[in-house]
Design a protein around this motif. Sequence first.
Motif, PDB file in Angstrom:
ATOM      1  N   ALA A   1      33.497  33.065  43.265  1.00  0.00           N
ATOM      2  CA  ALA A   1      34.364  33.920  42.458  1.00  0.00           C
ATOM      3  C   ALA A   1      33.757  35.316  42.342  1.00  0.00           C
ATOM      4  O   ALA A   1      32.540  35.470  42.317  1.00  0.00           O
ATOM      5  CB  ALA A   1      34.554  33.319  41.080  1.00  0.00           C
ATOM      6  N   ASN A   2      34.605  36.360  42.288  1.00  0.00           N
ATOM      7  CA  ASN A   2      34.102  37.724  42.123  1.00  0.00           C
ATOM      8  C   ASN A   2      33.733  37.953  40.665  1.00  0.00           C
ATOM      9  O   ASN A   2      34.421  37.524  39.749  1.00  0.00           O
ATOM     10  CB  ASN A   2      35.132  38.753  42.600  1.00  0.00           C
ATOM     11  N   ASP A   3      32.622  38.644  40.465  1.00  0.00           N
ATOM     12  CA  ASP A   3      32.108  38.861  39.113  1.00  0.00           C
ATOM     13  C   ASP A   3      32.608  40.186  38.553  1.00  0.00           C
ATOM     14  O   ASP A   3      32.714  41.182  39.286  1.00  0.00           O
ATOM     15  CB  ASP A   3      30.582  38.856  39.129  1.00  0.00           C
ATOM     16  N   PRO A   4      32.897  40.251  37.244  1.00  0.00           N
ATOM     17  CA  PRO A   4      33.300  41.532  36.638  1.00  0.00           C
ATOM     18  C   PRO A   4      32.188  42.566  36.741  1.00  0.00           C
ATOM     19  O   PRO A   4      30.996  42.235  36.666  1.00  0.00           O
ATOM     20  CB  PRO A   4      33.579  41.155  35.178  1.00  0.00           C
ATOM     21  N   ASP A   5      32.594  43.796  36.908  1.00  0.00           N
ATOM     22  CA  ASP A   5      31.650  44.901  36.992  1.00  0.00           C
ATOM     23  C   ASP A   5      31.904  45.842  35.813  1.00  0.00           C
ATOM     24  O   ASP A   5      33.048  46.252  35.589  1.00  0.00           O
ATOM     25  CB  ASP A   5      31.829  45.652  38.311  1.00  0.00           C
ATOM     26  N   PRO A   6      30.878  46.201  35.054  1.00  0.00           N
ATOM     27  CA  PRO A   6      31.101  47.049  33.871  1.00  0.00           C
ATOM     28  C   PRO A   6      31.536  48.462  34.217  1.00  0.00           C
ATOM     29  O   PRO A   6      32.134  49.152  33.383  1.00  0.00           O
ATOM     30  CB  PRO A   6      29.734  47.055  33.178  1.00  0.00           C
ATOM     31  N   ALA A   7      31.288  48.911  35.449  1.00  0.00           N
ATOM     32  CA  ALA A   7      31.640  50.276  35.826  1.00  0.00           C
ATOM     33  C   ALA A   7      33.099  50.409  36.237  1.00  0.00           C
ATOM     34  O   ALA A   7      33.691  51.488  36.097  1.00  0.00           O
ATOM     35  CB  ALA A   7      30.739  50.758  36.960  1.00  0.00           C
ATOM     36  N   THR A   8      33.705  49.336  36.758  1.00  0.00           N
ATOM     37  CA  THR A   8      35.092  49.412  37.219  1.00  0.00           C
ATOM     38  C   THR A   8      36.076  48.772  36.245  1.00  0.00           C
ATOM     39  O   THR A   8      37.276  49.031  36.314  1.00  0.00           O
ATOM     40  CB  THR A   8      35.246  48.744  38.590  1.00  0.00           C
ATOM     41  N   SER A   9      35.588  47.916  35.353  1.00  0.00           N
ATOM     42  CA  SER A   9      36.456  47.319  34.332  1.00  0.00           C
ATOM     43  C   SER A   9      36.827  48.382  33.297  1.00  0.00           C
ATOM     44  O   SER A   9      36.090  49.360  33.106  1.00  0.00           O
ATOM     45  CB  SER A   9      35.745  46.143  33.658  1.00  0.00           C
ATOM     46  N   SER A  29      44.206  46.721  25.931  1.00  0.00           N
ATOM     47  CA  SER A  29      44.098  45.877  27.121  1.00  0.00           C
ATOM     48  C   SER A  29      42.695  45.960  27.705  1.00  0.00           C
ATOM     49  O   SER A  29      42.109  47.047  27.776  1.00  0.00           O
ATOM     50  CB  SER A  29      45.103  46.314  28.189  1.00  0.00           C
ATOM     51  N   ILE A  30      42.178  44.812  28.122  1.00  0.00           N
ATOM     52  CA  ILE A  30      40.947  44.763  28.911  1.00  0.00           C
ATOM     53  C   ILE A  30      41.323  44.299  30.307  1.00  0.00           C
ATOM     54  O   ILE A  30      41.905  43.224  30.477  1.00  0.00           O
ATOM     55  CB  ILE A  30      39.914  43.786  28.313  1.00  0.00           C
ATOM     56  N   VAL A  31      41.010  45.113  31.292  1.00  0.00           N
ATOM     57  CA  VAL A  31      41.231  44.752  32.694  1.00  0.00           C
ATOM     58  C   VAL A  31      39.863  44.632  33.352  1.00  0.00           C
ATOM     59  O   VAL A  31      39.114  45.613  33.440  1.00  0.00           O
ATOM     60  CB  VAL A  31      42.082  45.805  33.425  1.00  0.00           C
ATOM     61  N   LEU A  32      39.545  43.416  33.792  1.00  0.00           N
ATOM     62  CA  LEU A  32      38.258  43.179  34.449  1.00  0.00           C
ATOM     63  C   LEU A  32      38.420  43.330  35.958  1.00  0.00           C
ATOM     64  O   LEU A  32      39.322  42.746  36.566  1.00  0.00           O
ATOM     65  CB  LEU A  32      37.732  41.783  34.115  1.00  0.00           C
ATOM     66  N   ARG A  33      37.534  44.122  36.559  1.00  0.00           N
ATOM     67  CA  ARG A  33      37.527  44.323  38.004  1.00  0.00           C
ATOM     68  C   ARG A  33      36.114  44.111  38.537  1.00  0.00           C
ATOM     69  O   ARG A  33      35.132  44.308  37.806  1.00  0.00           O
ATOM     70  CB  ARG A  33      38.019  45.723  38.364  1.00  0.00           C
ATOM     71  N   ASP A  34      36.018  43.748  39.824  1.00  0.00           N
ATOM     72  CA  ASP A  34      34.703  43.583  40.432  1.00  0.00           C
ATOM     73  C   ASP A  34      34.224  44.912  41.003  1.00  0.00           C
ATOM     74  O   ASP A  34      34.864  45.958  40.839  1.00  0.00           O
ATOM     75  CB  ASP A  34      34.724  42.475  41.485  1.00  0.00           C
ATOM     76  N   ALA A  35      33.098  44.879  41.693  1.00  0.00           N
ATOM     77  CA  ALA A  35      32.495  46.106  42.207  1.00  0.00           C
ATOM     78  C   ALA A  35      33.362  46.785  43.258  1.00  0.00           C
ATOM     79  O   ALA A  35      33.181  47.979  43.545  1.00  0.00           O
ATOM     80  CB  ALA A  35      31.115  45.800  42.783  1.00  0.00           C
ATOM     81  N   TYR A  36      34.317  46.035  43.832  1.00  0.00           N
ATOM     82  CA  TYR A  36      35.208  46.596  44.850  1.00  0.00           C
ATOM     83  C   TYR A  36      36.570  46.960  44.258  1.00  0.00           C
ATOM     84  O   TYR A  36      37.525  47.215  44.985  1.00  0.00           O
ATOM     85  CB  TYR A  36      35.377  45.604  45.995  1.00  0.00           C
TER      86      TYR A  36
END
Length: 244
Positions: A1-9, A29-36
């Motif tokens: 699974a892709n992990d959330p990234d604090p810089a892109t979330s 809203s919280i939108v979690l995104r990975d490093a990509y």
Amino acid sequence: ANDPDPATSVVVADPSVLQNQGSSESTISIVLRDAYNNRVLEQVPVSLSLTQIEENGNPSPDGVASAGISVPAWNATQQNYIATLTATNTVELVEVSGTFGSGPATSINQTASVDIVNPIVWTSGAGGPTGNRTDWTNPENWNPQTVPQGGDYVIIPDIADLPILDLNIDLGTFEIQDGASLTLFGGNAITVSGALIVDGILDIEDNTDLTTLGGFGGSGTFTAGAQTVVEVGGDITVSSFLAR
């Protein structure tokens, strides 16, 4: 699974300008995104917290917000986490911070801010000829007596003399109440940093621009002429959205 990234979330507040009353709410809203920058669909623990930055226009004495916020919950349709921030009668600027994970939690770099303000209400109180009573730029037509600027919460109620919008206006949140009908004349623009709420009627003529960084909602009617530019940063939930 892709992990959330604090810089892109991200943490997003819509609207970002509220009236200082207990029925005023902002969707957080919280939108979690990975490093990509891909969405993270695997659910993880998330939390939100509020910090008061200013109170009544002054630096906060203790950082404790009067506004409240609910526990964020997963929204499967939008694939994000949703919470509700509720204002009080306190005029304050609050910062909304988010975390994800546990043991320990990771802070999301980006925060959101919500400005909770006294509204500026159209009164048409200038008196005299119709031109005076419909002049947006006359402070005597507003309560309190100040011409709205960017960041202000502006309310247009259902009264006899309504403002003539033959100018560019830049506001925080713009609320047109049931029974009020406004027309933006050609060659002008409305820019809203918070939300646009139309419970009455808003018509924008040919060659006009309408931009709201937040949502566009209400139970009223919106119509747009030819060669108009309409940009909405949030959800469009207004009852009637028509192009001529």
